[in-house]
Design an enzyme around this catalytic site. Sequence first.
Site, PDB file in Angstrom:
ATOM      1  N   CYS A 199     -26.171 -45.273   5.233  1.00  0.00           N
ATOM      2  CA  CYS A 199     -25.744 -44.019   5.808  1.00  0.00           C
ATOM      3  C   CYS A 199     -25.258 -43.160   4.916  1.00  0.00           C
ATOM      4  CB  CYS A 199     -24.558 -44.356   6.687  1.00  0.00           C
ATOM      5  SG  CYS A 199     -24.368 -43.172   8.149  1.00  0.00           S
TER       6      CYS A 199
ATOM      7  N   ARG B 149     -13.893 -44.096  21.651  1.00  0.00           N
ATOM      8  CA  ARG B 149     -12.629 -43.415  20.621  1.00  0.00           C
ATOM      9  C   ARG B 149     -12.985 -42.040  20.623  1.00  0.00           C
ATOM     10  NH1 ARG B 149     -14.664 -43.640  14.818  1.00  0.00           N
ATOM     11  NH2 ARG B 149     -16.152 -42.220  15.590  1.00  0.00           N
TER      12      ARG B 149
ATOM     13  N   GLU C 246     -26.328 -53.018  10.356  1.00  0.00           N
ATOM     14  CA  GLU C 246     -24.894 -53.975  10.210  1.00  0.00           C
ATOM     15  C   GLU C 246     -24.151 -53.835  11.434  1.00  0.00           C
ATOM     16  OE1 GLU C 246     -25.082 -51.311   8.336  1.00  0.00           O
ATOM     17  OE2 GLU C 246     -23.221 -50.105   8.423  1.00  0.00           O
TER      18      GLU C 246
ATOM     19  N   LYS D 140     -24.033 -34.893  17.164  1.00  0.00           N
ATOM     20  CA  LYS D 140     -24.088 -36.172  16.485  1.00  0.00           C
ATOM     21  C   LYS D 140     -25.235 -37.195  16.862  1.00  0.00           C
ATOM     22  CE  LYS D 140     -21.031 -40.144  15.743  1.00  0.00           C
ATOM     23  NZ  LYS D 140     -19.600 -40.884  16.134  1.00  0.00           N
TER      24      LYS D 140
ATOM     25  N   HIS E  37     -27.304 -47.835  10.606  1.00  0.00           N
ATOM     26  CA  HIS E  37     -26.463 -48.841  10.191  1.00  0.00           C
ATOM     27  C   HIS E  37     -26.901 -50.105  10.904  1.00  0.00           C
ATOM     28  CE1 HIS E  37     -22.871 -46.572   8.925  1.00  0.00           C
ATOM     29  NE2 HIS E  37     -23.124 -45.765   9.683  1.00  0.00           N
TER      30      HIS E  37
ATOM     31  N   SER F   6     -25.540 -43.334  13.766  1.00  0.00           N
ATOM     32  CA  SER F   6     -24.246 -42.727  14.154  1.00  0.00           C
ATOM     33  C   SER F   6     -23.591 -41.766  13.137  1.00  0.00           C
ATOM     34  CB  SER F   6     -23.109 -43.813  14.316  1.00  0.00           C
ATOM     35  OG  SER F   6     -21.928 -43.344  14.802  1.00  0.00           O
TER      36      SER F   6
HETATM   37  C1  ACO Z   1     -22.002 -41.558   8.223  1.00  0.00           C
HETATM   38  C2  ACO Z   1     -21.610 -42.726   8.116  1.00  0.00           C
HETATM   39  O1  ACO Z   1     -21.473 -43.171   6.720  1.00  0.00           O
HETATM   40  S1  ACO Z   1     -20.918 -43.401   9.219  1.00  0.00           S
HETATM   41  C3  ACO Z   1     -19.848 -44.586   8.606  1.00  0.00           C
HETATM   42  C4  ACO Z   1     -18.437 -44.176   8.910  1.00  0.00           C
HETATM   43  N1  ACO Z   1     -18.165 -44.810  10.248  1.00  0.00           N
HETATM   44  C5  ACO Z   1     -16.800 -45.321  10.191  1.00  0.00           C
HETATM   45  O2  ACO Z   1     -15.970 -44.868   9.523  1.00  0.00           O
HETATM   46  C6  ACO Z   1     -16.614 -45.779  11.728  1.00  0.00           C
HETATM   47  C7  ACO Z   1     -15.056 -46.269  11.781  1.00  0.00           C
HETATM   48  N2  ACO Z   1     -14.155 -45.239  11.414  1.00  0.00           N
HETATM   49  C8  ACO Z   1     -13.294 -44.562  12.726  1.00  0.00           C
HETATM   50  O3  ACO Z   1     -13.349 -45.209  13.584  1.00  0.00           O
HETATM   51  C9  ACO Z   1     -12.034 -43.641  12.075  1.00  0.00           C
HETATM   52  O4  ACO Z   1     -12.530 -42.937  11.034  1.00  0.00           O
HETATM   53  C10 ACO Z   1     -10.603 -44.110  12.008  1.00  0.00           C
HETATM   54  C11 ACO Z   1     -10.308 -44.635  13.282  1.00  0.00           C
HETATM   55  C12 ACO Z   1     -10.771 -45.527  10.966  1.00  0.00           C
HETATM   56  C13 ACO Z   1      -9.717 -43.006  11.464  1.00  0.00           C
HETATM   57  O5  ACO Z   1      -9.995 -41.846  12.021  1.00  0.00           O
HETATM   58  P1  ACO Z   1      -8.924 -40.623  11.752  1.00  0.00           P
HETATM   59  O6  ACO Z   1      -7.663 -41.098  11.889  1.00  0.00           O
HETATM   60  O7  ACO Z   1      -9.549 -39.380  12.542  1.00  0.00           O
HETATM   61  O8  ACO Z   1      -9.108 -40.187  10.339  1.00  0.00           O
HETATM   62  P2  ACO Z   1      -8.224 -40.521   8.816  1.00  0.00           P
HETATM   63  O9  ACO Z   1      -7.582 -39.081   8.664  1.00  0.00           O
HETATM   64  O10 ACO Z   1      -7.659 -41.696   9.093  1.00  0.00           O
HETATM   65  O11 ACO Z   1      -9.494 -40.624   8.053  1.00  0.00           O
HETATM   66  C14 ACO Z   1     -10.444 -41.372   8.023  1.00  0.00           C
HETATM   67  C15 ACO Z   1     -11.400 -41.634   6.774  1.00  0.00           C
HETATM   68  O12 ACO Z   1     -11.945 -40.685   6.447  1.00  0.00           O
HETATM   69  C16 ACO Z   1     -12.173 -40.817   4.835  1.00  0.00           C
HETATM   70  N3  ACO Z   1     -11.600 -39.527   4.361  1.00  0.00           N
HETATM   71  C17 ACO Z   1     -11.102 -38.463   4.964  1.00  0.00           C
HETATM   72  N4  ACO Z   1     -10.844 -37.718   4.160  1.00  0.00           N
HETATM   73  C18 ACO Z   1     -11.293 -37.913   2.711  1.00  0.00           C
HETATM   74  C19 ACO Z   1     -11.492 -37.460   1.463  1.00  0.00           C
HETATM   75  N5  ACO Z   1     -10.917 -36.234   1.325  1.00  0.00           N
HETATM   76  N6  ACO Z   1     -12.087 -37.948   0.497  1.00  0.00           N
HETATM   77  C20 ACO Z   1     -12.375 -39.305   0.853  1.00  0.00           C
HETATM   78  N7  ACO Z   1     -12.493 -40.015   2.020  1.00  0.00           N
HETATM   79  C21 ACO Z   1     -11.637 -39.232   3.005  1.00  0.00           C
HETATM   80  C22 ACO Z   1     -11.487 -41.852   4.496  1.00  0.00           C
HETATM   81  O13 ACO Z   1     -12.075 -43.137   4.413  1.00  0.00           O
HETATM   82  C23 ACO Z   1     -10.255 -42.055   5.625  1.00  0.00           C
HETATM   83  O14 ACO Z   1      -9.986 -43.363   5.985  1.00  0.00           O
HETATM   84  P3  ACO Z   1      -9.027 -44.209   4.788  1.00  0.00           P
HETATM   85  O15 ACO Z   1      -8.024 -43.324   4.275  1.00  0.00           O
HETATM   86  O16 ACO Z   1      -8.491 -45.601   5.326  1.00  0.00           O
HETATM   87  O17 ACO Z   1     -10.123 -44.728   3.751  1.00  0.00           O
HETATM   88  N1  HSE Z   2     -20.264 -43.644  12.400  1.00  0.00           N
HETATM   89  C1  HSE Z   2     -19.260 -42.790  12.397  1.00  0.00           C
HETATM   90  C2  HSE Z   2     -19.679 -41.358  11.835  1.00  0.00           C
HETATM   91  C3  HSE Z   2     -18.590 -40.539  11.198  1.00  0.00           C
HETATM   92  O1  HSE Z   2     -19.039 -39.960  10.047  1.00  0.00           O
HETATM   93  C4  HSE Z   2     -18.200 -42.623  13.164  1.00  0.00           C
HETATM   94  O2  HSE Z   2     -18.693 -42.771  14.526  1.00  0.00           O
HETATM   95  O3  HSE Z   2     -17.127 -42.993  13.184  1.00  0.00           O
END
Ligand code: ACO
Ligand code: HSE
Length: 306
Positions: free
Chosen positions: A142, A249, A237, A163, A235, A192
């Site tokens: 991803c 969410r 996985e 999205k 994804h 996603s």
């Molecule tokens: C496109 C893809 O690859 S999809 C893969 C990503 N999918 C997912 O993350 C799914 C699961 N994630 C979630 O459900 C949400 O992100 C949550 C619930 C964990 C947190 O959401 P929020 O509270 O809105 O955002 P939050 O401010 O905590 O930041 C989320 C994450 O964004 C990333 N992030 C945000 N800003 C930055 C930045 N400037 N640089 C690097 N990473 C960043 C971090 O990974 C951060 O989490 P971490 O500090 O624990 O590593």
């Molecule tokens: N799969 C991720 C996309 C956000 O980058 C999520 O829904 O949190």
Amino acid sequence: MPIKIQSDLPVKEILEKENIFVMDEHRAMHQDIRPIQILILNLMPLKEETELQLLRSLSNTPLQVDVTFMKVSSHESKNTSLSHLNKFYQTFDELKDQKFDGMIVTGAPVEKMEFEEVDYWDEMTQIMDWSQKNVTSTLFLCWGAQAALYYFYGLPKVQLDKKLFGLFWHRVKNRKIPLVRGFDDVFLAPHSRHTDVPIEKIRACEELTVLAESEEAGIFLAMAREGRQIFVMGHPEYDRVTLDTEYKRDLSKGLPIDIPKNYYENDNPDNKPDLKWRATANNLYTNWLNYYVYQSTPFDLYGTPF
Ligand SMILES: CC(=O)SCCNC(=O)CCNC(=O)[C@H](O)C(C)(C)COP(=O)(O)OP(=O)(O)OC[C@H]1O[C@@H](n2cnc3c(N)ncnc32)[C@H](O)[C@@H]1OP(=O)(O)O
Ligand SMILES: N[C@@H](CCO)C(=O)O
């Protein structure tokens, strides 16, 4: 495991034409066996959930797989406890003198940022450079795949109007390539994401081979350098409820989000989703581990230059 047969058995040729993996006696006798070393660079915020998903995917093989987890040191994780990270994860500095048979780079929810704005971009580029000389095959997932396509091949990501969310149908391309051996012609897999690397740009890049694509979702799977780099735009996985959790969410946060496509029975979010992509995911990871890691890596990781 490969089928081992005598080198001159006539059906060997037929089996090879049918794309069944055949190993002749000579190769089998000279093949040494040891556990394979897999490194996972986990960039996801909910690291333990991703650990479970990836370990499940890697476990469907008769090979012994030793897994090492790597974290970035240039970003402080908010959503995974420091004690978990300190206990189970190592930094690039701690690992960079080692070599690995395979590496997985996960996605990350940072796709709306420019790559250079991500806290760990510099560190990520160092890790990607290092992987070229120290890892036999790297699988990018991803955002990890978008990052690698940008860094190695100059392909930009673009923001989507909305999205891309749900299960999408894909068609296998280049079926003779071992990474898609055993795949059905068409298959469902999860996406996603808010961004995409345009399909025309990937198709036009000579170094890349497209292995599965979708009319709706674009590229799902591509590879470069004879499989030393593999790009998975979705994804595979994800477990049964991951899309459900993301959907609920986003709804609860009041974010614009459609019901994930092809996911709930009758598109009703109250229905338990069926798993429709696990066999494809297992096939993909097993093929990667077998053909691009195990069969390609040197027995002595430190003895042969990459
Ligand atoms: C496109 C893809 O690859 S999809 C893969 C990503 N999918 C997912 O993350 C799914 C699961 N994630 C979630 O459900 C949400 O992100 C949550 C619930 C964990 C947190 O959401 P929020 O509270 O809105 O955002 P939050 O401010 O905590 O930041 C989320 C994450 O964004 C990333 N992030 C945000 N800003 C930055 C930045 N400037 N640089 C690097 N990473 C960043 C971090 O990974 C951060 O989490 P971490 O500090 O624990 O590593
Ligand atoms: N799969 C991720 C996309 C956000 O980058 C999520 O829904 O949190």
